[in-house]
Design an enzyme around this catalytic site. Structure first.
Site, PDB file in Angstrom:
ATOM      1  N   ASP A 134      35.363  75.406  45.002  1.00 17.36           N
ATOM      2  CA  ASP A 134      34.961  74.561  43.787  1.00 17.36           C
ATOM      3  C   ASP A 134      34.574  75.968  42.837  1.00 17.36           C
ATOM      4  OD1 ASP A 134      35.322  72.406  44.741  1.00 17.36           O
ATOM      5  OD2 ASP A 134      33.041  72.473  44.498  1.00 17.36           O
ATOM      6  N   TYR A 183      38.243  76.918  41.259  1.00 15.68           N
ATOM      7  CA  TYR A 183      38.903  75.706  40.306  1.00 15.68           C
ATOM      8  C   TYR A 183      38.001  76.122  38.986  1.00 15.68           C
ATOM      9  CZ  TYR A 183      39.086  71.013  38.818  1.00 15.68           C
ATOM     10  OH  TYR A 183      39.371  70.089  37.792  1.00 15.68           O
ATOM     11  N   ASP A 184      36.997  76.318  38.940  1.00 18.11           N
ATOM     12  CA  ASP A 184      35.856  76.152  38.313  1.00 18.11           C
ATOM     13  C   ASP A 184      36.320  77.607  36.917  1.00 18.11           C
ATOM     14  OD1 ASP A 184      34.398  74.227  38.745  1.00 18.11           O
ATOM     15  OD2 ASP A 184      32.966  75.089  39.498  1.00 18.11           O
ATOM     16  N   SER A 238      46.868  37.106  37.603  1.00 13.92           N
ATOM     17  CA  SER A 238      45.558  36.927  38.478  1.00 13.92           C
ATOM     18  C   SER A 238      46.409  36.220  39.829  1.00 13.92           C
ATOM     19  CB  SER A 238      44.387  36.115  38.203  1.00 13.92           C
ATOM     20  OG  SER A 238      44.690  34.933  37.573  1.00 13.92           O
ATOM     21  N   LEU A 239      45.943  35.195  40.391  1.00  8.34           N
ATOM     22  CA  LEU A 239      46.139  35.715  41.830  1.00  8.34           C
ATOM     23  C   LEU A 239      45.351  34.395  42.238  1.00  8.34           C
ATOM     24  CD1 LEU A 239      45.770  38.826  43.642  1.00  8.34           C
ATOM     25  CD2 LEU A 239      47.949  38.359  43.244  1.00  8.34           C
ATOM     26  N   GLU A 276      47.276  43.998  51.351  1.00  8.62           N
ATOM     27  CA  GLU A 276      46.597  45.664  50.864  1.00  8.62           C
ATOM     28  C   GLU A 276      45.435  44.462  50.660  1.00  8.62           C
ATOM     29  OE1 GLU A 276      48.230  45.627  47.092  1.00  8.62           O
ATOM     30  OE2 GLU A 276      50.271  46.539  47.645  1.00  8.62           O
ATOM     31  N   LYS A 313      42.215  43.710  48.549  1.00  7.30           N
ATOM     32  CA  LYS A 313      41.478  43.534  47.116  1.00  7.30           C
ATOM     33  C   LYS A 313      40.555  44.385  46.983  1.00  7.30           C
ATOM     34  CE  LYS A 313      41.568  39.175  44.687  1.00  7.30           C
ATOM     35  NZ  LYS A 313      40.409  39.964  43.275  1.00  7.30           N
ATOM     36  N   ASP A 341      37.593  44.928  44.937  1.00  2.85           N
ATOM     37  CA  ASP A 341      36.336  44.492  43.330  1.00  2.85           C
ATOM     38  C   ASP A 341      36.256  45.062  42.746  1.00  2.85           C
ATOM     39  OD1 ASP A 341      35.331  42.170  42.875  1.00  2.85           O
ATOM     40  OD2 ASP A 341      34.113  41.664  43.772  1.00  2.85           O
ATOM     41  N   GLU A 388      43.465  49.335  39.612  1.00  2.00           N
ATOM     42  CA  GLU A 388      42.023  48.839  39.713  1.00  2.00           C
ATOM     43  C   GLU A 388      40.527  49.724  39.817  1.00  2.00           C
ATOM     44  OE1 GLU A 388      41.530  45.553  40.457  1.00  2.00           O
ATOM     45  OE2 GLU A 388      39.578  45.045  40.657  1.00  2.00           O
ATOM     46  N   TYR A 397      48.124  50.081  42.041  1.00  2.00           N
ATOM     47  CA  TYR A 397      48.545  49.033  43.195  1.00  2.00           C
ATOM     48  C   TYR A 397      50.034  48.087  41.885  1.00  2.00           C
ATOM     49  CZ  TYR A 397      45.148  46.067  40.283  1.00  2.00           C
ATOM     50  OH  TYR A 397      45.065  45.427  39.513  1.00  2.00           O
ATOM     51  N   LYS A 439      51.901  40.463  49.038  1.00  2.00           N
ATOM     52  CA  LYS A 439      52.641  40.289  48.237  1.00  2.00           C
ATOM     53  C   LYS A 439      54.191  40.372  48.835  1.00  2.00           C
ATOM     54  CE  LYS A 439      49.997  42.760  45.232  1.00  2.00           C
ATOM     55  NZ  LYS A 439      49.479  44.479  45.092  1.00  2.00           N
ATOM     56  N   LYS A 441      40.785  35.212  50.417  1.00  2.00           N
ATOM     57  CA  LYS A 441      39.565  35.650  50.076  1.00  2.00           C
ATOM     58  C   LYS A 441      38.600  35.805  51.563  1.00  2.00           C
ATOM     59  CE  LYS A 441      38.814  36.481  46.304  1.00  2.00           C
ATOM     60  NZ  LYS A 441      37.880  35.558  45.000  1.00  2.00           N
ATOM     61  N   CYS A 485      20.302  10.003  28.785  1.00  2.00           N
ATOM     62  CA  CYS A 485      21.386  11.680  28.702  1.00  2.00           C
ATOM     63  C   CYS A 485      19.873  12.652  28.620  1.00  2.00           C
ATOM     64  CB  CYS A 485      22.050  11.922  27.838  1.00  2.00           C
ATOM     65  SG  CYS A 485      23.111  12.906  27.056  1.00  2.00           S
ATOM     66  N   CYS A 506      21.010  12.814  24.225  1.00  2.00           N
ATOM     67  CA  CYS A 506      20.436  12.327  23.276  1.00  2.00           C
ATOM     68  C   CYS A 506      19.658  11.114  23.977  1.00  2.00           C
ATOM     69  CB  CYS A 506      21.823  11.445  23.108  1.00  2.00           C
ATOM     70  SG  CYS A 506      23.048  10.455  23.859  1.00  2.00           S
ATOM     71  N   CYS A 543      26.904  10.558  29.833  1.00  2.00           N
ATOM     72  CA  CYS A 543      26.853   9.727  28.366  1.00  2.00           C
ATOM     73  C   CYS A 543      27.555   9.588  27.895  1.00  2.00           C
ATOM     74  CB  CYS A 543      25.890  10.960  27.960  1.00  2.00           C
ATOM     75  SG  CYS A 543      25.519  10.204  26.319  1.00  2.00           S
ATOM     76  N   CYS A 576      26.193  11.923  20.770  1.00  2.00           N
ATOM     77  CA  CYS A 576      25.745  12.910  21.742  1.00  2.00           C
ATOM     78  C   CYS A 576      25.844  14.066  21.124  1.00  2.00           C
ATOM     79  CB  CYS A 576      25.838  12.715  23.238  1.00  2.00           C
ATOM     80  SG  CYS A 576      25.027  13.896  24.375  1.00  2.00           S
TER      81      CYS A 576
HETATM   82  S1  IVH Z   1      47.801  42.401  42.374  1.00  2.00           S
HETATM   83  C1  IVH Z   1      50.209  39.737  40.299  1.00  2.00           C
HETATM   84  N1  IVH Z   1      47.068  43.895  44.004  1.00  2.00           N
HETATM   85  O1  IVH Z   1      42.728  41.083  41.558  1.00  2.00           O
HETATM   86  C2  IVH Z   1      49.651  40.577  40.910  1.00  2.00           C
HETATM   87  N2  IVH Z   1      45.856  42.733  42.499  1.00  2.00           N
HETATM   88  O2  IVH Z   1      42.509  38.104  40.673  1.00  2.00           O
HETATM   89  C3  IVH Z   1      48.365  41.056  40.508  1.00  2.00           C
HETATM   90  N3  IVH Z   1      43.123  42.879  42.908  1.00  2.00           N
HETATM   91  O3  IVH Z   1      43.649  40.948  38.207  1.00  2.00           O
HETATM   92  C4  IVH Z   1      47.619  41.891  40.648  1.00  2.00           C
HETATM   93  N4  IVH Z   1      43.291  44.414  44.335  1.00  2.00           N
HETATM   94  O4  IVH Z   1      42.564  42.756  39.343  1.00  2.00           O
HETATM   95  C5  IVH Z   1      46.841  43.701  42.509  1.00  2.00           C
HETATM   96  N5  IVH Z   1      45.768  45.240  45.409  1.00  2.00           N
HETATM   97  C6  IVH Z   1      45.099  44.350  44.135  1.00  2.00           C
HETATM   98  C7  IVH Z   1      44.053  44.052  43.716  1.00  2.00           C
HETATM   99  C8  IVH Z   1      44.948  43.424  42.585  1.00  2.00           C
HETATM  100  C9  IVH Z   1      41.997  43.719  43.333  1.00  2.00           C
HETATM  101  C10 IVH Z   1      42.955  42.524  41.593  1.00  2.00           C
HETATM  102  C11 IVH Z   1      43.172  42.400  40.364  1.00  2.00           C
HETATM  103  C12 IVH Z   1      43.873  41.512  39.213  1.00  2.00           C
HETATM  104  C13 IVH Z   1      42.996  40.394  40.165  1.00  2.00           C
HETATM  105  C14 IVH Z   1      43.954  39.175  40.545  1.00  2.00           C
END
Ligand code: IVH
Length: 678
Positions: free
Chosen positions: A36, A39-40, A85-86, A116, A118, A120, A176, A228, A293, A317, A411, A414, A429, A434
């Site tokens: 370190d 590097y510093d 999104s997926l 891969e 996922k 979060d 991510e 990714y 994928k 999931k 309701c 209303c 309703c 309303c």
């Molecule tokens: S691929 C077209 N790979 O999941 C493919 N997404 O529901 C789209 N995410 O918005 C993304 N890990 O934020 C991919 N290994 C991974 C991921 C990943 C997390 C998230 C990403 C995306 C969301 C899709």
């Protein structure tokens, strides 16, 4: 840089390269070469030179990672390609269904997949031009995100300059950003000591950190990233598979995840998935499933997207997380269609790092099936981004004898009677005026993807509705007549009213497809609206069309067609449309349509049923629509052809009884082909 010592300039460049290299070794490869202190010393030397010669500072200099000046807000960035999104799988059957569908579309039995984790966290897109980081943006609404470049620069594992011999001229990578779990508790303790509000979980912390207006604040947070995907590329190496792309990204200096595996079959995917369910807690980042994928890019391209999701990838999931708490009350809100939606008010409980206070209870049957009663101990479950659910009650722990659940007969908004049609789960309703429904409808009407009217929030619309100034959505366009009155209302004032009136006026420029979205017709989202607008060119043409004609538009199924047709034929809605027209909204647009010559099945009505040997039902249906035919769900006198596969059942019998031509797949293809030759 005239007058500057060439040796100094060269030294500065050497220092930058060295520091970049050590950043990469330390933050990406996890194998530092220097201490370190060493590097510093390099950073200190570089900083000295830059302080003495501010004109040599560049935005990609490692010294700039500590954070530049605060900003007032973030600019919007339109992504070059939508950040998709997926789709989700929740069990092995869902996954197999995905695999089988793709195998069918690719016409092969097996294909290689990449598994891969996922992560979060928060999706971001990083753009490099000439190998230099020029922009970093959040995902936003998939099409438009926020420019958080200065904040992303503070993440040491994000290269400011790409490495190696194969640097593309333009590259947009996606990944991510996350906040390491190991640092989260200490971080929150520190915030508490500093008298600052704490964060609920690492994900929120990552999101909050990236949206700091002062990059120096972000620089103090230990954010990290896994990249990714490549979103866009010009020049450089052209990988032919996802695995090759990941390798390439690593060569360019990005941090990719080491826990990635190739899987030739679903069985191998299941092994990977089960292994990570067991081991997920050992990771230093939150992870809510695995992403699978299809490896080859030519396969990915062949499969393409459906809606906002690629067909070639899926998120499998992990099982949901649960907790037990008390059901304090059952409350109701009114949806924009008048549905009475019961929800649970819960004793706040942390489920998988998130505090849950409310949970949806769906409808009367859902509550009765679980015999939920106020005061019960209940198990709540949270799965990914899904709304928390009440899974079950624990009646053995019940004290006293709380009454059985009853749906209200009036309701909650209303006070008019609520009705439930036999066979339907929801109660409604039916009072068209309303206020509860109207608030939701206005909320939807003014929202970003619809008319995009800023300044008409829920509080304001409640107020306007209460004062009788909004009785239906067309009244929004009369609000300017009551300027004075609006200005005198709580939380309004002249400036706000001016802005609102201006925003309302501006919204009149929104094209027909947005107006269609804004009406809030069941099943009509942005894509369906765009199809309808392009195809019919005016709301009156849509109104005049028979459901079969609506369903003849590729991409529009019989359910959507029915919903649209029913909505536009209700008397109240007919006059609503007229008033919107008088208010000069865009109810027409140019028709973008295929030529009649390309529509040889025009006017022909089809029903498709049973399992066909080579094509899925929806593929055949799309083909029919492409050629101008209409598809409906049931056989009637007006049906011209039934395309029937194995197990066609009652529809075949109906067609036989009505003497309607029945085609097998081959015969249909001949008909379609013959048409093509006309
Ligand atoms: S691929 C077209 N790979 O999941 C493919 N997404 O529901 C789209 N995410 O918005 C993304 N890990 O934020 C991919 N290994 C991974 C991921 C990943 C997390 C998230 C990403 C995306 C969301 C899709």
């Amino acid at each position: 840089m005239a007058g500057l010592d060439a040796i100094l300039v060269a030294r500065v460049e050497v220092l930058r390269r060295e520091i970049d290299r050590h950043d990469h070794l330390y933050h990406v490869l996890d194998s530092p070469e220097v201490t370190d202190a060493e590097y510093d010393a390099l950073v200190r030397e570089l900083r000295n030179h830059e302080e003495q010669h501010p004109e040599i500072v560049t935005s990609d200099s490692p010294t700039q990672r500590v954070g530049s000046e605060p900003v007032d807000g973030f600019e919007q960035v339109t992504h070059r390609r939508p950040m998709l999104s997926l789709g989700n799988a929740f069990d092995d059957d869902d996954f197999v269904a995905w695999h089988t569908r793709n195998a069918g579309l690719l016409e092969i039995d097996e294909f290689e997949m990449v598994c891969e984790l996922k992560y979060d966290g928060l999706a971001v897109a990083l753009t490099y031009e000439g190998g230099v980081l020029v922009r970093g943006a959040t995902r936003g609404n998939a099409l438009v995100g926020e420019d958080v470049t200065a904040n992303l620069r503070t993440i040491r594992s994000i290269p400011q300059r790409l490495r190696g011999p194969n640097v593309p001229s333009v590259l947009e990578v996606r990944g991510e950003v996350y906040f390491p779990k190991s640092k989260f508790d200490a971080f929150n303790v520190q915030r508490e000591t500093d008298g600052l509000p704490t964060y609920a979980n690492p994900r929120n912390t990552a999101a909050g950190s990236l949206r700091q207006l002062d990059p120096k604040m972000t620089a103090q947070r230990p954010l990290d990233i896994f990249v990714y995907n490549i979103g866009f590329q010009e020049g450089g190496q052209q990988p032919e598979s996802h695995q090759a792309a990941l390798d390439y990204l690593a060569d360019l200096g990005f941090r990719t995840n080491p826990n990635t595996a190739l899987a030739p079959s679903p069985t191998r995917v299941f092994n990977y998935y089960r292994q990570w369910i067991e081991n997920v807690e050992s990771l230093d980042y939150d992870c809510d499933g695995v992403v699978v994928k299809i490896n080859r890019f030519d396969y990915q391209n062949h499969l393409g997207d459906v809606g906002r999701e690629p067909r070639w990838a899926i998120a499998y999931k992990f099982p949901a997380v649960q907790a037990v708490t008390t059901l304090n009350a059952i409350k109701f809100n009114v949806g924009r269609t008048g549905s009475i939606n019961p929800y649970a008010e819960l004793e706040p409980v942390i489920v998988g790092g998130v505090t849950v206070r409310n949970a949806t209870l769906h409808n009367e049957d859902f509550i009765r099936a679980r015999d939920l009663r106020v005061g019960d101990r209940v198990t709540v479950e949270r799965a990914g981004e899904v709304i928390p659910q009440v899974v079950r009650a624990w009646p053995e722990q019940r004290t006293g004898n709380p009454p059985e659940f009853e749906m209200p007969d009036t309701c909650p908004s209303c006070g008019q009677p609520v009705s439930r049609i036999a066979g339907e789960a929801m109660s409604y309703c039916r009072n068209a005026s309303c206020p509860g429904q109207l608030v939701r409808l206005v909320e939807h009407f003014v929202s970003r993807g619809a008319m995009d009217i800023e300044g008409l929030g829920v509080k304001q619309s409640e107020l306007f509705i209460e004062r009788g100034r909004i009785k239906d959505i067309a009244d929004i366009y009369d609000l300017h007549r009551y300027r004075r009155e609006l200005e005198s209302m709580e939380r309004m004032g002249k400036k706000k009213v001016d802005n609102l009136v201006e925003a309302i006026k501006k919204s009149k420029e929104q094209p027909l497809n947005r107006v269609l979205v804004a009406l809030g017709i069941d099943l009509v989202g942005s894509e369906v609206a765009a199809l309808l607008a392009r195809h019919f060119g005016s709301i009156y043409a849509i109104q005049a069309a028979e459901p079969e004609q609506l369903a003849a538009v590729p991409g529009i199924g019989p359910k959507i067609a029915d919903s649209v047709s029913q909505y536009l034929r209700i008397q109240g809605n007919i006059s609503l449309v007229r008033r919107l027209d008088l208010a000069e909204l865009q109810l027409t647009q140019e028709i973008v349509d295929v030529q009649v010559a390309d529509r040889p099945l025009d006017g022909k009505r089809f029903v498709v049923t049973g399992r066909l040997p080579n094509f899925s039902r929806s593929q055949i249906e799309s083909r029919i629509k492409e050629l101008g035919g209409a598809v409906s769900g049931s056989v009637s006198k007006r049906t011209n052809y039934l395309v029937a596969g194995e197990g066609a059942g009652s529809k075949r019998a109906d067609a036989e009884a009505l003497e309607i031509a029945i085609l097998g797949e081959d015969e249909f293809l001949k008909l379609a082909e013959g048409c093509g030759d006309d």
